[in-house]
Design an enzyme around this catalytic site. Structure first.
Site, short mmCIF file in Angstrom:
data_model
loop_
_atom_site.label_atom_id
_atom_site.label_comp_id
_atom_site.label_asym_id
_atom_site.label_seq_id
_atom_site.Cartn_x
_atom_site.Cartn_y
_atom_site.Cartn_z
N SER A 42 0.81 -1.22 0.00
CA SER A 42 0.00 0.00 0.00
C SER A 42 0.84 1.28 0.00
O SER A 42 0.33 2.34 -0.35
CB SER A 42 -0.93 0.01 1.21
OG SER A 42 -0.19 -0.15 2.40
N ASP A 326 -3.52 7.92 7.78
CA ASP A 326 -4.36 7.00 8.56
C ASP A 326 -3.45 6.32 9.57
O ASP A 326 -2.37 6.83 9.87
CB ASP A 326 -5.12 6.02 7.63
CG ASP A 326 -4.19 5.11 6.84
OD1 ASP A 326 -2.97 5.06 7.14
OD2 ASP A 326 -4.67 4.43 5.91
N HIS A 329 -0.32 4.79 7.09
CA HIS A 329 0.32 5.40 5.91
C HIS A 329 0.71 6.84 6.12
O HIS A 329 -0.07 7.62 6.66
CB HIS A 329 -0.62 5.29 4.71
CG HIS A 329 -1.03 3.87 4.44
ND1 HIS A 329 -2.25 3.37 4.80
CD2 HIS A 329 -0.33 2.85 3.89
CE1 HIS A 329 -2.31 2.08 4.47
NE2 HIS A 329 -1.16 1.74 3.93
#
Ligand SMILES: *[C@@H]1O[C@H](CO)[C@@H](O)[C@H](O)[C@H]1NC(C)=O
Ligand SMILES: *[C@@H]1O[C@H](CO)[C@@H](O)[C@H](O)[C@H]1NC(C)=O
Ligand SMILES: *[C@@H]1O[C@H](CO)[C@@H](O)[C@H](O)[C@H]1NC(C)=O
Length: 362
Positions: A42, A326, A329
């Protein structure tokens, strides 16, 4: 008189050569490598999980709140590290995700990264159908088949030799595998040291297979301080360091083996130019106050218990003051700083033996 003329001619030749080569440099400056490929999770994904059956996706508000096209699948408020690396390397556009890359655009590169994916095939599986590194390598074979059709049978390998590859994998083998004993048996089967060894063994095979398919210039990113991310701090008591030390120690067991692996690949594979990007060194040496960061361990968006942004909730307004968007990240500003420093290293610890700007010139 003759001598003067000869002398002049030499200078004319010199200036001509100099200016041709300067012009050539400027051209290369436009785009420093012909193509750019990303493999990862991610931290690099820019839309590959959007259409997959998984909860590891970020194609909804407030992800992308500052990105011109809005939410795209990037796990950031704006750009991610591949976006900034592509920019530094002179690419006019971001590298497209494999999921939607079509036609001749694949010649400039593809991003295979998939949120929650790992080095091990089962990593992230509890979150749905994510694309493991082995599957990303298979997807690269599909791109190579396309390149053969576009460019013809000759020269694809030598073309790939000039491309730059960035591989950033392994975080989820901890946060979405080893550290979740309720879903994955790995921590019952392996000590932290044996697990790191197992990851490195698999990673070594994967990086060698990437080399075999034509990659020569490969930046391999080490893992960051996973014991310091808000999701970990929300679920585990922190030590005096402000982080969960044992998790950082696990990660260090991996990083300490990764650098020697990179050196080993360079020694044993002819023409290989692998380099190790030390994210720990890079992130520890940020001058956060110079960057304007004021919030270090809380996320900017409102997060679910899983640690991702809750859809459609308004995030913090001062996003450039946060490290984390978040619970996992980094924000855009941290991605930009990380990419800048892996492109132009400041300390020899940041990147070795090359930083990414040097890797491009190899
Ligand atoms: C970190 O905290 C844990 C749990 O509170 C504790 O067991 C451990 O000894 C601490 N480690 C260090 C290095 O202080
Ligand atoms: C990465 O950087 C950290 C912090 O500067 C350093 O302690 C560590 O030894 C480096 N790791 C490797 C594998 O070079
Ligand atoms: C970090 O940046 C601040 C503000 O620009 C400056 O005052 C400080 O000296 C810097 N610290 C270091 C360690 O460079």
């Amino acid at each position: 008189m003759d001598r003067i003329i000869i002398f002049h001619a030499k200078w004319v030749l010199f200036f001509t050569l100099c200016c041709i080569s300067m012009k050539f440099r400027v051209m290369i400056r436009g785009q420093q490598v012909p193509c750019l490929f990303f493999m990862g999770d991610s931290l690099s994904d820019n839309g590959n999980n959007n259409m997959r059956i998984t909860v590891a996706k970020a194609n909804y508000q407030p992800y992308g709140i500052d990105y011109p096209a809005g939410p795209t699948g990037r796990f950031s408020n704006k750009k991610n590290i591949p976006d900034y690396l592509a920019q530094s390397l002179g690419f006019a556009n971001p590298v497209p995700p494999f999921a939607t890359a079509t036609g001749t655009t694949v010649q400039k590169g593809v991003n295979y990264a998939s949120g929650a994916a790992g080095i091990l095939d089962d990593t992230g599986g509890a979150l749905g159908d994510v694309i493991s590194l082995n599957r990303q390598l298979l997807n690269h074979q599909i791109t190579i088949a396309r390149l053969l059709l576009i460019r013809g049978p000759f020269g694809v390998t030598s073309y790939l030799n000039k491309c730059l590859y960035a591989v950033n994998m392994g975080s989820n083998d901890y946060v979405n595998n080893y550290l979740l004993p309720q879903y994955y048996p790995s921590s019952k089967l392996f000590t932290p040291d044996k697990f790191a060894q197992r990851l490195i063994l698999q990673y070594s095979r994967q990086l060698k297979s990437l080399y075999k398919s034509g990659a020569r210039k490969v930046a391999v990113f080490g893992l960051g301080l996973l014991g310091c991310i808000p999701q970990v701090l929300a679920t585990t008591p922190a030590n005096a360091s402000g982080c969960v030390d044992y998790i950082n120690n696990y990660v260090q067991l991996f990083n300490n083996r990764l650098k020697p692996l990179v050196d080993d690949l360079n020694t044993n594979l002819p023409g290989a130019k692998f380099t190790y990007i030390n994210i720990t060194s890079i992130s520890l040496s940020f001058n956060l106050s110079a960057l304007g960061i004021t919030v270090f361990n809380a996320p900017c968006c409102i997060v679910s218990s899983g640690g991702q942004c809750v859809p459609n909730q308004i995030p913090c307004s001062d996003r450039d003051q946060y490290i984390f968007y978040d619970n996992y990240h980094p924000t855009d500003i941290i991605n930009q700083a990380t990419a800048a420093r892996s492109y132009n290293a400041i300390s020899p610890l940041d990147a070795s033996p090359f930083d990414i700007s040097q890797l491009a010139q190899q």
